[in-house]
Structure formats: structure tokens, C-alpha cells
Scaffold this active site. Structure first.
Site, PDB file in Angstrom:
ATOM      1  N   LYS A   2     -24.337 -20.471  48.108  1.00 39.82           N
ATOM      2  CA  LYS A   2     -23.364 -19.438  48.465  1.00 39.82           C
ATOM      3  C   LYS A   2     -23.602 -19.498  50.193  1.00 39.82           C
ATOM      4  O   LYS A   2     -22.678 -19.529  50.785  1.00 39.82           O
ATOM      5  CB  LYS A   2     -23.541 -18.049  47.961  1.00 39.82           C
ATOM      6  CG  LYS A   2     -22.803 -17.989  46.525  1.00 39.82           C
ATOM      7  CD  LYS A   2     -23.235 -16.885  45.476  1.00 39.82           C
ATOM      8  CE  LYS A   2     -22.829 -17.104  44.336  1.00 39.82           C
ATOM      9  NZ  LYS A   2     -23.459 -16.049  43.409  1.00 39.82           N
ATOM     10  N   GLN A  19     -27.095 -10.596  43.486  1.00 39.03           N
ATOM     11  CA  GLN A  19     -26.816 -11.643  42.369  1.00 39.03           C
ATOM     12  C   GLN A  19     -27.458 -11.017  41.156  1.00 39.03           C
ATOM     13  O   GLN A  19     -28.675 -10.665  41.055  1.00 39.03           O
ATOM     14  CB  GLN A  19     -27.908 -12.513  43.213  1.00 39.03           C
ATOM     15  CG  GLN A  19     -28.019 -13.940  42.215  1.00 39.03           C
ATOM     16  CD  GLN A  19     -26.651 -14.582  42.097  1.00 39.03           C
ATOM     17  OE1 GLN A  19     -25.958 -14.773  42.990  1.00 39.03           O
ATOM     18  NE2 GLN A  19     -26.230 -15.082  40.909  1.00 39.03           N
ATOM     19  N   ASP A  75     -17.471  -9.546  44.721  1.00 38.69           N
ATOM     20  CA  ASP A  75     -17.439 -10.190  43.346  1.00 38.69           C
ATOM     21  C   ASP A  75     -16.503  -9.492  42.414  1.00 38.69           C
ATOM     22  O   ASP A  75     -16.311 -10.238  41.413  1.00 38.69           O
ATOM     23  CB  ASP A  75     -18.880  -9.804  42.974  1.00 38.69           C
ATOM     24  CG  ASP A  75     -19.967 -10.878  42.626  1.00 38.69           C
ATOM     25  OD1 ASP A  75     -19.287 -12.047  42.444  1.00 38.69           O
ATOM     26  OD2 ASP A  75     -21.294 -10.935  42.409  1.00 38.69           O
TER      27      ASP A  75
END
Ligand code: NDP
Length: 293
Positions: free
Chosen positions: A49, A93, A116
Site C-alpha cells: 500500500k 491493518q 477502509d
């Protein structure tokens, strides 16, 4: 049969984003990553990412925290990023250590920075078809694969295998939205579904997200089906240096012979997830600029 090349579609989205970021004068978008512990998969995902952000011209900031961190300490770190006007998107994460409640953690992120799309507010907006929210990156990537491959969903029967919060459920909501792609008749299957093959055989579009290697076989689909295989399953492979290879939830060799379109694993849905994270970050940046302006 047409292979849906997720690498190529993700690359073109990344190129579009790079062009758009290149036209920005002044501030650039900033995405902040929080990684807890040293889980090898998380290390690799965050690195990927960061690299993609850099290529586009999005600044990334990484906060590394120990596995032993408490929820309060983690929340304090999230609050710092929430309060920082330069940070547009925040990604925590997963998976988080077992002692930390993931839903509470995702909900600590301000909805406007939740790139997200895991925050309850953004899931609610998806249910209400409020396009100001952020859609979770994997289902958003599935929509782009369908759209950019020219797969028709209106009036079609879309069968989603899996009902998780991050893939199956939002994918089903997106397919039933009054939108294009969307406007589909949607059936969601899960581990308690009776006579599952009878349902999958009716699918014009089958989205498989259950995490079971080669679960969908040729006898479970009709001729002409369009397949989006979200599954990522590790199977042992002595011929590989790593000792394993990745395969999907769909038995590619047999099902592809009946399919009109099909995604490979790897190289299908996977690359789209990162591309859509960057898309969401740029949207968050533009929204914050508009609010300041
Ligand atoms: P979860 O484990 O959270 O959910 C799996 C779902 O599949 C559940 O709803 C479960 O049913 C259902 N299921 C499991 N076994 C069966 C079965 N035998 N028959 C019918 N339904 C079944 O998984 P995720 O949604 O997080 O991920 C699914 C797959 O997608 C995984 O392989 C994951 O690695 C992959 N993935 C890929 C991403 C990408 O970027 N390409 C991103 C995210 C995930 P129930 O609810 O009843 O338990």
C-alpha cells in the site's frame, strides 16, 4: 471465455489517480497506516500500500505499534491522526491482536477518514445508498471489475457466496443498489445455506468469497456464468520456492470452460483492493479541501 485482468484494471485506476494527483497544486493527499505487531502478511500488505501510494503521489505515514499495546493506547494513536488536519485517510491493518476489539477500533476512526470503509457510519451509508460514505475496498474493487469488463448486472441474478462484513455483505448491498453496476436480484449464501449448488447454478454472476480452496466446481455453475473469485487460499506446492501457491474459491480449470468472464487468483480481485484504497484516499482529500474552501 474472457479473463478479467485485475492487474491491468488496477493499473489503469492507479494511472487515472496519478494523473489526478499530478494536477493538484499545493497540498497532496496523505494516508496514515497503523500496523500492530509483525504479522508477515500485514507487513507485506502495508508495504504494498505504501509503494502504491508513493507511485500515485499520495504521502503515506506509518505508525508501528507493539503487539502488547492496549486498546486505550491504540485509540490514543488513532485520535492523534483523527485530529491531524493533514491526514486524509487512516487505515488500521487487520488482523489486530486478539485482545483488541476490531469493530471498536474501526469505529474510533473518524468516518470522513475511514478510507477502509469499515466504520459503522460508512456501512450505514452504504445501506442507505448515500454516496458520501466510503465503500470497503474489496467490494468497491469488485464493482469496478464488473463495470470495466462490461458485465451486465441489471435484472440479472447475482449470487454472493459469503456474508462477511468486509466482503460478502457489502458486495451484496452494492449489487442490489439502484445503480449501474447494480439493480441485480441478489442471493447471499453462507455456511448454513441448504442446497447451495442449486442456487449457484442459477447465477448469472457469481461472487465467491468464502475462503475455501476450489469450492466452486463446474457442476455448480451454468454455461455463460460470470465469475468474480475473491478467495485467497494457500495450498502446499513443493515446486514453489515459498512452498505454497495461492488459489481461489473457484476451481479455475473446469469452471473457466463454462464461464463468459472469470477472474484469476492471483491477479483478479487482489490488486483492486489497494487501488480502491487509493481512490478512497483521494476522495477523502478532496472532501477535506472542499470543507476548508
Ligand atoms: P470470512 O471468513 O469472514 O467469511 C467467510 C464467509 O464464507 C462466511 O460468511 C461463511 O459463512 C461463508 N462460508 C464458509 N464456508 C462456507 C461453506 N462451506 N459454504 C458456504 N459458505 C461458507 O472471510 P472473508 O469474507 O474475510 O474472506 C473470504 C475470502 O476472501 C478469503 O479467502 C479471504 O482471504 C479473501 N479475501 C480477499 C481479499 C482480496 O483483496 N482479494 C480481501 C478480503 C478477503 P458463515 O457466515 O455462515 O460462517
Amino acid at each position: 471465455m474472457q479473463l478479467i485482468d485485475g492487474n491491468a484494471i488496477a493499473a489503469s485506476i492507479i494511472e487515472e489517480l496519478t494523473t489526478e494527483v499530478g494536477t493538484l497544486s499545493g497540498k497532496k493527499p496523505v494516508v496514515a497506516f497503523i500496523r500492530v505487531g509483525e504479522d508477515p502478511a500485514s507487513v507485506s500488505y502495508v508495504r504494498k500500500k505504501e509503494k502504491t501510494a508513493e507511485r500515485i503521489g499520495i504521502e503515506s505515514r506509518l505508525t508501528l505499534l507493539p503487539e502488547s499495546i492496549t486498546s486505550e493506547e491504540l485509540f490514543a494513536q488513532i485520535d492523534i491522526l483523527n485530529a491531524d488536519p493533514d491526514v486524509n485517510g487512516i487505515l488500521i491493518q487487520a488482523p489486530l491482536p486478539k485482545h483488541i476489539n476490531e469493530t471498536a477500533t474501526f469505529n474510533r476512526v473518524l468516518p470522513g477518514k475511514d478510507v477502509d470503509g469499515f466504520n459503522t457510519v460508512n456501512i450505514g451509508k452504504l445501506c442507505q445508498e448515500d454516496s458520501s460514505g466510503f465503500v470497503a475496498c474489496t467490494p468497491a474493487g469488485i464493482v469496478q471489475l464488473i463495470k470495466r469488463s462490461g458485465i451486465e448486472t441489471e435484472g440479472k441474478h447475482v449470487v454472493v457466496l459469503g456474508r462477511s462484513q468486509i466482503v460478502g455483505k457489502p458486495a451484496a448491498l452494492l449489487m442490489m443498489q439502484k445503480a449501474c453496476p447494480g439493480n441485480a436480484t441478489v442471493t447471499v449464501c453462507h455456511s448454513r445455506t441448504a442446497d447451495l449448488p442449486n442456487i449457484t447454478r442459477q447465477a448469472d454472476v457469481l461472487i465467491a468469497a468464502i475462503g475455501r480452496a476450489n469450492f466452486v466446481t463446474a457442476d455448480m455453475v451454468k454455461d455463460g456464468v460470470n465469475i468474480i473469485d475473491v478467495g485467497i487460499n494457500r495450498v502446499e506446492d513443493a515446486n514453489k520456492k515459498s512452498g505454497y501457491r495461492l488459489i481461489g474459491d473457484v476451481e479455475f480449470a473446469t469452471v473457466s470452460a463454462k464461464a463468459t468472464h472469470i477472474t484469476p487468483v492471483p491477479g483478479g480481485v487482489g490488486p483492486m483492493t489497494v487501488a480502491m484504497l487509493m481512490h478512497n484516499t483521494l476522495r477523502a482529500f478532496k472532501a477535506s479541501q472542499a470543507n476548508q474552501g
